[in-house]
Scaffold this motif. Structure first.
Motif, PDB file in Angstrom:
ATOM      1  N   LEU A 360       0.832  -1.205   0.000  1.00  0.00           N
ATOM      2  CA  LEU A 360       0.000   0.000   0.000  1.00  0.00           C
ATOM      3  C   LEU A 360       0.864   1.251   0.000  1.00  0.00           C
ATOM      4  O   LEU A 360       0.604   2.203  -0.754  1.00  0.00           O
ATOM      5  CB  LEU A 360      -0.920  -0.006   1.215  1.00  0.00           C
ATOM      6  N   ALA A 361       1.912   1.258   0.811  1.00  0.00           N
ATOM      7  CA  ALA A 361       2.810   2.417   0.864  1.00  0.00           C
ATOM      8  C   ALA A 361       3.511   2.625  -0.472  1.00  0.00           C
ATOM      9  O   ALA A 361       3.666   3.767  -0.939  1.00  0.00           O
ATOM     10  CB  ALA A 361       3.832   2.229   1.987  1.00  0.00           C
ATOM     11  N   TRP A 362       3.950   1.536  -1.098  1.00  0.00           N
ATOM     12  CA  TRP A 362       4.626   1.630  -2.411  1.00  0.00           C
ATOM     13  C   TRP A 362       3.667   2.197  -3.453  1.00  0.00           C
ATOM     14  O   TRP A 362       4.033   3.081  -4.231  1.00  0.00           O
ATOM     15  CB  TRP A 362       5.112   0.245  -2.825  1.00  0.00           C
ATOM     16  N   ALA A 363       2.462   1.672  -3.484  1.00  0.00           N
ATOM     17  CA  ALA A 363       1.506   2.079  -4.513  1.00  0.00           C
ATOM     18  C   ALA A 363       1.082   3.531  -4.352  1.00  0.00           C
ATOM     19  O   ALA A 363       0.952   4.268  -5.335  1.00  0.00           O
ATOM     20  CB  ALA A 363       0.278   1.164  -4.466  1.00  0.00           C
ATOM     21  N   THR A 364       0.871   3.966  -3.114  1.00  0.00           N
ATOM     22  CA  THR A 364       0.292   5.296  -2.879  1.00  0.00           C
ATOM     23  C   THR A 364       1.331   6.396  -2.737  1.00  0.00           C
ATOM     24  O   THR A 364       0.971   7.552  -2.530  1.00  0.00           O
ATOM     25  CB  THR A 364      -0.600   5.272  -1.620  1.00  0.00           C
ATOM     26  N   ALA A 365       2.606   6.058  -2.857  1.00  0.00           N
ATOM     27  CA  ALA A 365       3.650   7.084  -2.795  1.00  0.00           C
ATOM     28  C   ALA A 365       3.701   7.922  -4.067  1.00  0.00           C
ATOM     29  O   ALA A 365       4.341   8.979  -4.099  1.00  0.00           O
ATOM     30  CB  ALA A 365       5.014   6.435  -2.553  1.00  0.00           C
ATOM     31  N   THR A 366       3.011   7.462  -5.110  1.00  0.00           N
ATOM     32  CA  THR A 366       2.945   8.146  -6.391  1.00  0.00           C
ATOM     33  C   THR A 366       1.484   8.511  -6.636  1.00  0.00           C
ATOM     34  O   THR A 366       0.588   7.802  -6.173  1.00  0.00           O
ATOM     35  CB  THR A 366       3.464   7.207  -7.502  1.00  0.00           C
ATOM     36  N   PRO A 367       1.200   9.612  -7.356  1.00  0.00           N
ATOM     37  CA  PRO A 367      -0.197   9.972  -7.630  1.00  0.00           C
ATOM     38  C   PRO A 367      -0.996   8.793  -8.175  1.00  0.00           C
ATOM     39  O   PRO A 367      -0.468   7.971  -8.926  1.00  0.00           O
ATOM     40  CB  PRO A 367      -0.062  11.096  -8.667  1.00  0.00           C
ATOM     41  N   PRO A 368      -2.254   8.680  -7.791  1.00  0.00           N
ATOM     42  CA  PRO A 368      -3.045   7.494  -8.121  1.00  0.00           C
ATOM     43  C   PRO A 368      -3.286   7.333  -9.616  1.00  0.00           C
ATOM     44  O   PRO A 368      -3.375   8.324 -10.354  1.00  0.00           O
ATOM     45  CB  PRO A 368      -4.367   7.724  -7.378  1.00  0.00           C
ATOM     46  N   PRO A 369      -3.417   6.094 -10.067  1.00  0.00           N
ATOM     47  CA  PRO A 369      -3.846   5.846 -11.444  1.00  0.00           C
ATOM     48  C   PRO A 369      -5.348   6.080 -11.556  1.00  0.00           C
ATOM     49  O   PRO A 369      -6.052   6.230 -10.549  1.00  0.00           O
ATOM     50  CB  PRO A 369      -3.504   4.364 -11.642  1.00  0.00           C
ATOM     51  N   GLU A 370      -5.841   6.096 -12.775  1.00  0.00           N
ATOM     52  CA  GLU A 370      -7.293   6.187 -12.949  1.00  0.00           C
ATOM     53  C   GLU A 370      -7.973   4.929 -12.395  1.00  0.00           C
ATOM     54  O   GLU A 370      -9.028   5.009 -11.773  1.00  0.00           O
ATOM     55  CB  GLU A 370      -7.634   6.369 -14.430  1.00  0.00           C
ATOM     56  N   THR A 371      -7.339   3.787 -12.640  1.00  0.00           N
ATOM     57  CA  THR A 371      -7.874   2.513 -12.148  1.00  0.00           C
ATOM     58  C   THR A 371      -6.730   1.604 -11.745  1.00  0.00           C
ATOM     59  O   THR A 371      -5.698   1.545 -12.432  1.00  0.00           O
ATOM     60  CB  THR A 371      -8.717   1.786 -13.225  1.00  0.00           C
ATOM     61  N   ALA A 372      -6.912   0.892 -10.632  1.00  0.00           N
ATOM     62  CA  ALA A 372      -5.973  -0.149 -10.218  1.00  0.00           C
ATOM     63  C   ALA A 372      -6.689  -1.491 -10.322  1.00  0.00           C
ATOM     64  O   ALA A 372      -7.852  -1.616  -9.908  1.00  0.00           O
ATOM     65  CB  ALA A 372      -5.491   0.081  -8.796  1.00  0.00           C
ATOM     66  N   PHE A 373      -5.999  -2.478 -10.880  1.00  0.00           N
ATOM     67  CA  PHE A 373      -6.548  -3.821 -11.018  1.00  0.00           C
ATOM     68  C   PHE A 373      -5.728  -4.761 -10.144  1.00  0.00           C
ATOM     69  O   PHE A 373      -4.502  -4.848 -10.292  1.00  0.00           O
ATOM     70  CB  PHE A 373      -6.490  -4.274 -12.474  1.00  0.00           C
TER      71      PHE A 373
END
Length: 408
Positions: A360-373
């Motif tokens: 979660l920390a890795w993914a959210t350290a960058t601006p969010p994508p339009e969609t995550a799968f």
């Protein structure tokens, strides 16, 4: 902007993600299915037409779940470029050749034993298929931008396995990042994941539970219990990627935390015909316990209550390893039911891979994508992590259906 179509072809255990953009077709991951018979039989189905038209394959790692379908794809006539990091390119021949040998041995045993079913027993792929497949691999260094038919891609370190990578693909102003299981940030000898790059879509493997920090102690306790009973310990493990296990065993013996037992490595690196009568630690593949040399050891060791079986890491749903972890009292091996009297210890995470909080920390350290799968995991784990991404980060997070096609 160009329209990007993404099709999820891999199910919970075989990563195969088809990306179509700017007239180019790329397959991110080319994994083998593991699990129940219905899923396993899909490894023998004719390759779908859309995969015959691929322009390239990108391999995130040498793990069978990411690369094990490549030999069949090539055997059916596809001969395009296959891109992987140098580490994955080096490990791929070992992993695939070992699997081909074990699958062939299983097929011969099934044919001889009469449990092959109505048709002849055949392996998913053979040694000659592996040779053709690895000849197509082109190593690409981490962080090096590559161009293919108007599409750019690059690999970044994923950690967790030697050579493992996430990959970003972009064209026409749109981009997608594919990230398989991510490595733990504080692992003793594996590099942590590189930061997530920005992208319009993120395809992310569902994380396994975090390591509780007591793996070595619980492994040592399982060994002591078996030795005190006069038995041996069997550890299903892959041909590549089991380095951490052997290092842990060596460290425990050196520190006097487990007895100095024979370590039987039943693999290309140390093939043995049989285990001695004295207590031993036996390491054999495949890690799923669905195929390979480990089956012979399971058939011999499970009926004896003196022995122990230690399962490292999460078990893919439907596999024999998952059945053992869930407490089954018998296991069907090569046509016969074998009673499970040996002690089975499921240790969960081995510490190489990041848990939910780290991912979660890795993914959210960058601006969010339009969609995550969220992919590559049991349905419950995938749904739970998708809900976490929504609840804690406000993301649009989806668990795609097998075979689902989306625009991104």
């Amino acid at each position: 902007m160009s329209e990007v179509r993404l099709t999820f072809l891999g199910g919970p255990t075989g990563a195969r993600h088809l990306l179509e953009l700017s007239g180019t077709r790329i397959l991110a991951g080319c994994g083998l299915f593991a699990g129940p018979d219905a899923l396993w039989r899909r490894n023998f189905s004719p390759v779908p037409d859309e995969l015959h038209a691929l322009d390239a394959v990108l391999l995130p790692s040498a793990d069978l779940g990411h690369a094990g379908f490549l030999p069949q794809l090539v055997a059916e006539g596809w001969h395009g470029p296959v891109f992987a990091t140098p580490g994955t390119a080096a490990l791929l021949p070992i992993a695939l050749s070992d699997a081909a040998t074990q699958f062939t041995e299983d097929a011969l045993a099934a044919e001889a034993g009469g449990w092959a079913g109505p048709g002849p027993a055949v392996p998913p792929f053979r040694a000659e298929d592996v040779s053709q497949a690895v000849a197509l691999v082109r190593p690409v260094e981490y962080g090096t931008l590559q161009e293919l038919g108007g599409v750019e891609f690059e690999f970044g370190r994923a950690g967790g396995r030697l050579g493992a990578a996430w990959v970003r693909i972009r064209a026409g102003g749109r981009s997608v990042v594919f990230a398989g299981p991510l490595g733990a940030a504080e692992h003793a000898w594996l590099c942590p994941p590189d930061p997530r790059p920005r992208s319009d879509a993120l395809v992310l493997a569902a994380p396994s539970p975090a390591c509780d920090g007591h793996l070595a102690g619980r492994f040592a306790a399982a060994v002591h219990r078996a030795v005190n009973r006069g038995g041996s310990v069997l550890v299903p493990a892959p041909a590549v990627g089991g380095e951490g296990l052997l290092m842990m065993v060596d460290e425990l013996m050196a520190a006097g935390k487990i007895p100095k037992l024979p370590v039987v490595l039943d693999s290309p690196a140390g093939l043995v015909e049989q285990v001695s009568d004295r207590p031993s630690i036996v390491v054999a593949g495949l890690a799923t316990a669905d195929s390979g040399r480990v089956l012979r050891h399971l058939a011999e060791m499970l009926p004896d209550p003196r022995n122990g079986v230690v399962l490292l890491g999460p078990s893919a749903p439907g596999t024999r390893a998952a059945q053992l972890a869930s407490g089954t009292r018998q296991l069907k091996i090569r046509g016969r039911y074998v009673p499970v009297r040996a002690e089975v210890t499921a240790l969960g995470s081995t510490g190489e891979f990041a848990g939910p909080a780290e991912v979660l920390a890795w993914a959210t350290a960058t601006p969010p994508p339009e969609t995550a799968f969220v992919v590559e995991g049991e349905a419950a784990a995938s749904e739970a992590f998708a809900k976490t991404l929504h609840a804690e980060a406000g993301w649009c997070a989806v668990v795609p259906e097998d075979g689902e096609r989306v625009l991104c």
